[in-house]
Design an enzyme around this catalytic site. Structure first.
Site, PDB file in Angstrom:
ATOM      1  N   SER A 562       0.873  -0.951   0.148  1.00  0.00           N
ATOM      2  CA  SER A 562       0.058  -0.085  -0.142  1.00  0.00           C
ATOM      3  C   SER A 562       0.826   1.375  -0.028  1.00  0.00           C
ATOM      4  O   SER A 562       1.658   1.409  -0.874  1.00  0.00           O
ATOM      5  CB  SER A 562      -0.965  -0.003   1.184  1.00  0.00           C
ATOM      6  OG  SER A 562      -1.958   0.980   1.079  1.00  0.00           O
ATOM      7  N   HIS A 677      -7.958  -5.065  -0.810  1.00  0.00           N
ATOM      8  CA  HIS A 677      -6.579  -4.224  -0.530  1.00  0.00           C
ATOM      9  C   HIS A 677      -5.767  -5.373   0.396  1.00  0.00           C
ATOM     10  O   HIS A 677      -4.528  -5.131   0.453  1.00  0.00           O
ATOM     11  CB  HIS A 677      -7.045  -2.863   0.223  1.00  0.00           C
ATOM     12  CG  HIS A 677      -5.591  -2.248   0.390  1.00  0.00           C
ATOM     13  ND1 HIS A 677      -5.069  -1.896  -0.729  1.00  0.00           N
ATOM     14  CD2 HIS A 677      -5.319  -1.685   1.401  1.00  0.00           C
ATOM     15  CE1 HIS A 677      -3.963  -0.973  -0.173  1.00  0.00           C
ATOM     16  NE2 HIS A 677      -4.052  -0.961   1.018  1.00  0.00           N
TER      17      HIS A 677
END
Length: 709
Positions: A562, A677
């Site tokens: 991320s 994610h």
């Protein structure tokens, strides 16, 4: 990227030893890889599948893959895993996955039963069964029950692991979804009980109902049995804000309805709705973070100094003073003030006590706080576990003073304790201890500090063999994040211990600026135009490891996901000669277009806006997608992402891979077609993802021992 707690300009000097050429202006409309931003586009998915197969063919053919996969599988699917639990009406709730329940089951048990060697669980909802019945790829995203009975729940289900969820009302007594109950179609929903027959909801209501960041701009009051279209507006934010959300805090004194305008990641305004329906703005600075209600006081963590209170302090605003406007801040009461090394991390409450989770020189400790009228807040540090480990409050309830805590460190598996906040001696009962997953007998942990380019000391942990030879040949994995106030702290290493440390690998955990390790300044010092300092910090640690001869560039790998994916992407493009392996996961990489992709606009408070000419210039100094060049030798990077990631767009990784391959660089790519994610949507996907990671690391960084003595 993480959600809020309710988350570069001068190249010649800042990267002194980095030999680079000026970066040319990048125009999105000339980008030949824009087609890869079509998340479900046929051409983009074919690209991903083709690259996946190449990576599978390579890594699965290596002798270490089956060995590592077997070890990872044994740990992830271990039958003696300790179920993580949370308190709800005096019972313990858990979401559990195993080889029979790949998607998982939501279940509960009593505290007494949980203490036994083989607890008996009452299954509330079987997600595998539901997915099969409804022919949906459901992934669990949590549930929110209605206090104080906790007999009704709002359940969040995701298709493939996306942040976007389908919301459905569930009856915990009947163990079934409520017929004609509250239901929201797939969106980035927020919903909260107001009472048994009313919810506060934010969703995609249609035209102009979402912010530029893709989150709800409007919240409504929705009554049972009425169409959503007839729900009345409760609150509105601006189009350019990050989001709006409305919710109810239930505690023994009553309930508090709160409406929040999230202006940006670190700015918000909060309104309290009184019993008459009047919405009263809580008179606090926009950068003060609201942290709930306790004993008729609104709690805030300060991000800037205020009325003699230091930034990083926890303060209480009495309910009785909120109508005083700006003068209300004169009534603020101090609960906790930071020191040079001790900072607040988060706050939780029980019926009669407040708990502060603090970071003390990065390590987690907690403090019990008691309130006595009119304004006395008494702190009591609570000791749990070893001084060099992590003691966390894991679950509390506002209906009583029972709480759960956990202790863990690099070598100690999680242990779960139960306590009574009313106990003046602060004693605990250990109710579960997880088994060891690797042999830690020959390992040690050390802490060092590297000196970043501007002179700042950057701490980091090193975990490795006690008899580690300082010869520069140790396979070393350096992990970092450096953003959004997220602190990197010790945790039990489990798979890393088995697949990496036992075989002589070294693990390094970086405490970079941008995280929450040392309070607001630690984070604020590297925002926007100062973002480059995070990459200087990471480079400084890498150079320090090499200087100490713990490792060398031929044996040094880095990993981040991320914002951490951006970290390693920026670092390897700026100093490619320092690294042999790079694990770049669910990353941001095209920082000129990040704010136009999915939730990207919500992160401009962290990185700045590329539409601002000065910020664009600063961003171009480190943006990996713009910096990568044909004539530079890079490590053989392994990019990993997920098609269903609707937070950080998979186009970042896809475009970087396509560009680097066309430039002639050797790289690897894996895109999980599900996963969200988190990368993986179920345990089987986690096993594959993790096995690929360590197969790659051993392939690049050192000799793999199939058997460990």
């Amino acid at each position: 990227m993480p959600l809020p707690r309710w988350s570069l300009f001068f190249l010649p000097l800042l990267f002194g030893a980095c030999k680079t050429k000026p970066v040319q202006e990048h125009h999105a409309d000339s980008d030949p890889y824009l087609y890869l931003e079509e998340v479900e586009g046929e051409k983009a998915l074919n690209f991903a599948r083709k690259e996946n197969q190449k990576s599978f063919d390579h890594f699965k053919s290596l002798p270490q893959f089956p060995v590592i996969e077997s070890e990872v599988r044994k740990i992830i699917l271990a039958k003696d895993r300790v179920p993580g639990v949370s308190l709800k009406k005096g019972e313990l709730f858990n979401f559990w996955q195993d080889e029979k329940h790949v998607r998982g089951v939501w279940r509960k048990t009593s505290i007494a039963n949980y203490k036994t060697a083989d607890p008996q669980w009452d299954v509330i909802l079987d997600l595998d069964e539901l997915a099969k019945k409804e022919n949906e790829n459901w992934v669990w995203k949590g549930a929110y029950t209605l206090p104080p009975k906790h007999e009704k729940a709002i359940v969040y289900l995701s298709r493939g692991g996306k942040d976007a969820t389908v919301v459905r009302e569930f009856d915990l007594v009947k163990k079934e979804f409520v017929a004609d109950g509250f239901y929201l179609k797939e969106a980035k929903n927020n919903i909260s009980w107001k009472d048994e027959n009313t919810v506060l909801v934010g969703t995609n209501f249609g035209k102009d109902s979402l912010t530029d960041s893709g989150y709800p701009r409007i919240t409504k009051v929705w009554k049972r049995g009425t169409p959503l279209e007839q729900a009345e507006i409760a609150f509105e934010a601006e189009q350019t804000d990050m989001s709006a959300y409305s919710y109810t805090i239930f505690n023994p004194e009553g309930k508090y309805v709160i409406h929040t305008r999230r202006i940006a990641f670190y700015e918000s305004q909060d309104w309290y709705e009184d019993d008459s329906g009047k919405e009263i703005l809580l008179p606090m600075p926009d950068d003060a973070e609201f942290n709930g209600v306790f004993k008729a006081h609104f709690l805030f963590i300060l991000r800037s100094d205020l009325k003699g209170f230091k930034k990083g302090s926890l303060v209480a605003l009495p309910l009785k003073n909120i109508n005083d406007g700006e003068k209300a801040v004169d009534s603020l009461q101090l609960i906790f003030a930071p020191t040079d090394k001790k900072f607040i991390n988060y706050v939780s409450t029980s019926k009669n006590y407040l708990f502060i989770q603090a970071l003390d020189n990065v390590l987690a400790k907690f403090i019990k706080v008691e309130f006595k009228e009119p304004n006395v807040w008494t702190q009591t540090p609570v000791s749990l576990g070893a001084a060099e480990g992590m003691a966390h409050i894991t679950s509390t309830e506002d209906e009583h003073d029972t709480y759960l805590a956990q202790y863990v460190d690099f070598f100690t598996p999680p242990s779960i304790y139960i306590g009574d906040a009313g106990d003046s001696k602060n004693q605990f009962e250990k109710i579960k201890q997880a088994p060891e997953r690797f042999n830690a007998a020959g390992l040690k942990t050390e802490r060092f500090e590297a000196i970043s380019a501007d002179g700042t000391k950057i701490p980091y942990f090193v975990v490795g063999k006690k008899d580690l030879k300082m010869n520069g040949k140790n396979p070393t994995l350096l992990y970092g994040y450096g953003g959004f106030e997220v602190a990197m702290q010790p945790t039990y290493l489990s798979v890393i211990g088995k697949a990496w440390l036992e075989r002589g690998g070294v693990y390094v955990l970086a405490n970079l600026r941008g995280g929450g390790e040392f309070g607001p300044d630690w984070h604020q010092s590297v925002l926007k135009e100062n973002r480059y300092k995070v990459y200087q910090d990471f480079i400084a640690i890498a150079e320090d490891l090499i200087q100490k001869q713990i490792t060398s560039p031929q044996h040094l790998g880095i990993k981040g996901g991320s914002n951490g994916g951006l970290l390693v992407g920026a670092t390897f493009t700026l100093r490619p000669e320092l690294f042999k392996a790079v694990l770049c996961q669910v990353p941001l990489l095209d920082m000129i277009r990040y704010h136009k992709l999915l939730a990207g606009a919500s992160w401009m408070a962290e990185y700045g806006s590329p539409d601002d000419p000065k910020m664009r210039e600063a961003i171009l100094k480190y943006s990996p997608y713009q910096r990568v060049k044909k004539d530079t030798v890079y490590p053989e990077v392994f990019f990993m992402t997920s098609t269903k990631d609707d937070r950080v767009h998979p186009g970042h990784a896809r475009k970087m891979v396509a560009k680097m391959k066309d430039q002639g660089h050797n790289i690897y790519y894996y895109e999980n077609i599900e996963g969200g994610h988190a990368g993986s949507a179920n345990l089987e996907q986690s096993i594959l993802w993790t096995s690929l990671e360590f197969t790659y690391l051993w392939d690049k960084l050192g000799y793999f021992k199939s058997k460990v003595q």
